[in-house]
Design a protein around this motif. Structure first.
Motif, PDB file in Angstrom:
ATOM      1  N   TYR A   1       1.308  58.261   3.832  1.00 20.15           N
ATOM      2  CA  TYR A   1       0.169  59.013   4.388  1.00 20.15           C
ATOM      3  C   TYR A   1       0.412  60.523   4.250  1.00 20.15           C
ATOM      4  CZ  TYR A   1      -2.617  55.320   6.723  1.00 20.15           C
ATOM      5  OH  TYR A   1      -3.444  54.248   7.003  1.00 20.15           O
TER       6      TYR A   1
ATOM      7  N   ASP B   1      -5.427  51.815  15.049  1.00 23.29           N
ATOM      8  CA  ASP B   1      -4.757  51.823  13.745  1.00 23.29           C
ATOM      9  C   ASP B   1      -5.288  53.012  12.951  1.00 23.29           C
ATOM     10  OD1 ASP B   1      -2.982  51.139  11.764  1.00 23.29           O
ATOM     11  OD2 ASP B   1      -3.685  49.088  11.504  1.00 23.29           O
TER      12      ASP B   1
ATOM     13  N   TRP C   1      -7.261  53.646   9.973  1.00 23.83           N
ATOM     14  CA  TRP C   1      -8.237  53.441   8.886  1.00 23.83           C
ATOM     15  C   TRP C   1      -9.502  54.223   9.206  1.00 23.83           C
ATOM     16  CZ3 TRP C   1      -5.824  50.929   5.074  1.00 23.83           C
ATOM     17  CH2 TRP C   1      -4.740  50.113   5.411  1.00 23.83           C
TER      18      TRP C   1
ATOM     19  N   ARG D   1     -11.654  55.716   7.463  1.00 27.53           N
ATOM     20  CA  ARG D   1     -12.863  55.395   6.686  1.00 27.53           C
ATOM     21  C   ARG D   1     -13.711  54.408   7.467  1.00 27.53           C
ATOM     22  NH1 ARG D   1     -15.517  57.855   2.980  1.00 27.53           N
ATOM     23  NH2 ARG D   1     -13.471  58.508   2.239  1.00 27.53           N
ATOM     24  N   ASP D   2     -13.033  53.512   8.190  1.00 25.48           N
ATOM     25  CA  ASP D   2     -13.740  52.415   8.847  1.00 25.48           C
ATOM     26  C   ASP D   2     -14.122  52.717  10.294  1.00 25.48           C
ATOM     27  OD1 ASP D   2     -13.486  51.052   6.521  1.00 25.48           O
ATOM     28  OD2 ASP D   2     -11.791  49.820   7.148  1.00 25.48           O
TER      29      ASP D   2
ATOM     30  N   GLU E   1     -18.266  49.167   8.807  1.00 26.05           N
ATOM     31  CA  GLU E   1     -17.138  50.043   8.515  1.00 26.05           C
ATOM     32  C   GLU E   1     -17.524  50.929   7.331  1.00 26.05           C
ATOM     33  OE1 GLU E   1     -16.646  46.238   9.832  1.00 26.05           O
ATOM     34  OE2 GLU E   1     -16.103  46.402   7.714  1.00 26.05           O
TER      35      GLU E   1
ATOM     36  N   THR F   1     -10.827  42.665   4.480  1.00 25.88           N
ATOM     37  CA  THR F   1     -12.027  43.281   5.063  1.00 25.88           C
ATOM     38  C   THR F   1     -13.280  42.472   4.777  1.00 25.88           C
ATOM     39  OG1 THR F   1     -12.524  44.558   3.080  1.00 25.88           O
ATOM     40  CG2 THR F   1     -11.036  45.576   4.679  1.00 25.88           C
TER      41      THR F   1
ATOM     42  N   GLY G   1      -5.206  48.140   2.832  1.00 27.75           N
ATOM     43  CA  GLY G   1      -6.231  48.962   2.183  1.00 27.75           C
ATOM     44  C   GLY G   1      -5.585  49.963   1.262  1.00 27.75           C
TER      45      GLY G   1
ATOM     46  N   CYS H   1      -9.601  54.080   2.013  1.00 20.78           N
ATOM     47  CA  CYS H   1      -9.735  53.497   3.355  1.00 20.78           C
ATOM     48  C   CYS H   1      -9.115  54.370   4.444  1.00 20.78           C
ATOM     49  CB  CYS H   1      -9.052  52.136   3.424  1.00 20.78           C
ATOM     50  SG  CYS H   1      -9.444  50.999   2.111  1.00 20.78           S
ATOM     51  N   ILE H   2      -8.193  55.246   4.073  1.00 19.40           N
ATOM     52  CA  ILE H   2      -7.476  56.026   5.102  1.00 19.40           C
ATOM     53  C   ILE H   2      -7.968  57.469   5.161  1.00 19.40           C
ATOM     54  CG2 ILE H   2      -5.452  54.527   4.918  1.00 19.40           C
ATOM     55  CD1 ILE H   2      -4.010  56.934   3.501  1.00 19.40           C
TER      56      ILE H   2
END
Ligand code: KQY
Length: 367
Positions: free
Chosen positions: A48, A90, A92, A94-95, A154, A212, A351, A355-356
């Motif tokens: 990350y 968590d 993610w 994007r979601d 999402e 997903t 993902g 996604c992150i």
């Protein structure tokens, strides 16, 4: 303070811009959950941090992090990345983050309902109540007004071309674990209202074994209006082959909201890639998460990249295919630098780079 609006983006003349339109910045959220990330999330945190550093070359990056991880996160990130404390379940964004929309009045955000990727009776990962509150907090920090959308969705389940077209998959959006009481037509109407769009293009299934339920951002994306990148497999024995062929047929038969035919550009699939015994053993076991088993296929795709102002940040997943994928991305985006980041640790979490991340569009200049 951002307001919660009772109208819809379409009613107010707002639309979701395409990812290739100008950004004011990018949000991410820091991984720490040991029942999703192996070895207490240490390898994922390195990945990350590398993604954040690469995007920061393109535009300002903000990292949301828990109080417990604040100092560690701050120490691992470059100084130019802004770190803010936001609780989440968590990482993610994007979601669980907002989908930004723009219009003559500036920028606003859509806050969709989030049920942890399909929680008819408990979500794929439990708990998710803090994730559900992330979008409102991001909008508060950005000072952007908020639309509370009436469906579970999402951000990874949609892509737009910014000119009226939405791309999504039936596998995800029509899955009874998201909005069981709504018909396809009702879901389309909500998408068009809340994304300020005019036409939905439905693909069938997403990438093989994607937990997903087939997010489109792992399968296909707009590279420009009228141009779609699609993950591809020539191997007829690979289930991905039939999935990608079906998507190709649908795209080639479609026209977008402006009546254009679509050019489809193929990106090779990595692998197939599988989780190793050592990787599986590094993830904490929990009753409320998805098990990691040695040998399970990973839902790997090069389409899952971030499209920044001046750079494409793409996942490096398989030395046999990384360079070919990078070359296609360089040809597709000749004005952007293509930067590869080792991303297997993100893939192991379920993902990849798209996604992150969550782009924040630039506020349009007043007319
Ligand atoms: O959008 C994604 N691909 C993230 C799904 C991750 C589920 C948690 N492992």
């Amino acid at each position: 303070m951002g307001l919660t609006l009772k109208s819809t983006p379409a009613e107010d003349g707002f639309r979701m811009p395409a990812e290739f339109e100008p950004h004011a910045g990018c949000w991410m959220a820091w991984p720490e959950r040991p029942d999703n990330w192996r070895l207490g999330a240490k390898p994922a945190q390195e990945a990350y941090a590398a993604v954040a550093a690469a995007i920061a070359e393109s535009e300002p990056v903000t990292m949301a992090v828990s109080d417990a991880q604040f100092e560690n996160c701050r120490a691992l990130l470059p100084a130019e990345v802004r770190v803010v404390e936001i609780s989440s379940d968590d990482a993610w964004i994007r979601d669980h983050g907002p989908t930004f929309v723009i219009g003559a009045g500036g920028r606003r955000g859509v806050d969709w309902h989030f049920n942890a990727w399909g929680g008819t009776d408990g979500g794929l990962y439990f708990p998710w109540d803090r994730d559900e509150r992330v979008a409102a907090k991001v909008l508060e920090i950005e000072g952007d007004d908020r639309y509370r959308a009436p469906i579970v969705l999402e951000g990874g389940a949609i892509h737009v071309d910014g000119e009226g077209t939405v791309l999504t998959t039936e596998e995800c959006l029509l899955n009874p674990n998201r909005n069981p009481d709504l018909s396809k037509e009702q879901i389309e109407r909500v998408l068009l209202e809340y994304l300020g769009a005019e036409k939905v293009l439905w693909l069938g299934a997403g990438v093989f074994e994607d937990e997903t339920d087939g997010h489109v951002d792992n399968l296909a994306c707009f590279a420009a209006p009228g141009k779609v990148l699609l993950t591809w497999s020539d191997d007829e024995d690979d289930p991905q082959h039939a999935i990608s062929h079906d998507a190709r047929e649908r795209l080639e038969a479609a026209t977008d909201a402006r009546g254009r035919s679509l050019e489809v550009v193929f990106l090779p699939s990595p692998g197939p890639l599988h989780i190793s015994a050592e990787e599986a053993e590094g993830v904490d076991t929990g009753e409320d998460t998805q098990p990691r088993r040695a040998g399970d296929r990973l839902a790997a795709s090069y389409v899952n990249f971030y499209l920044g102002n001046s750079g494409i940040v793409m996942p490096l997943l398989d030395p046999r295919h990384d360079e070919e994928a990078a070359a296609i991305l360089r040809r597709t985006f000749p004005d952007r630098e293509v930067v590869g980041v080792p991303a297997r640790e993100i893939l192991l979490g379920g993902g990849n780079i798209h996604c992150i991340t969550q782009q924040v569009p630039a506020v349009p200049a007043p007319d």
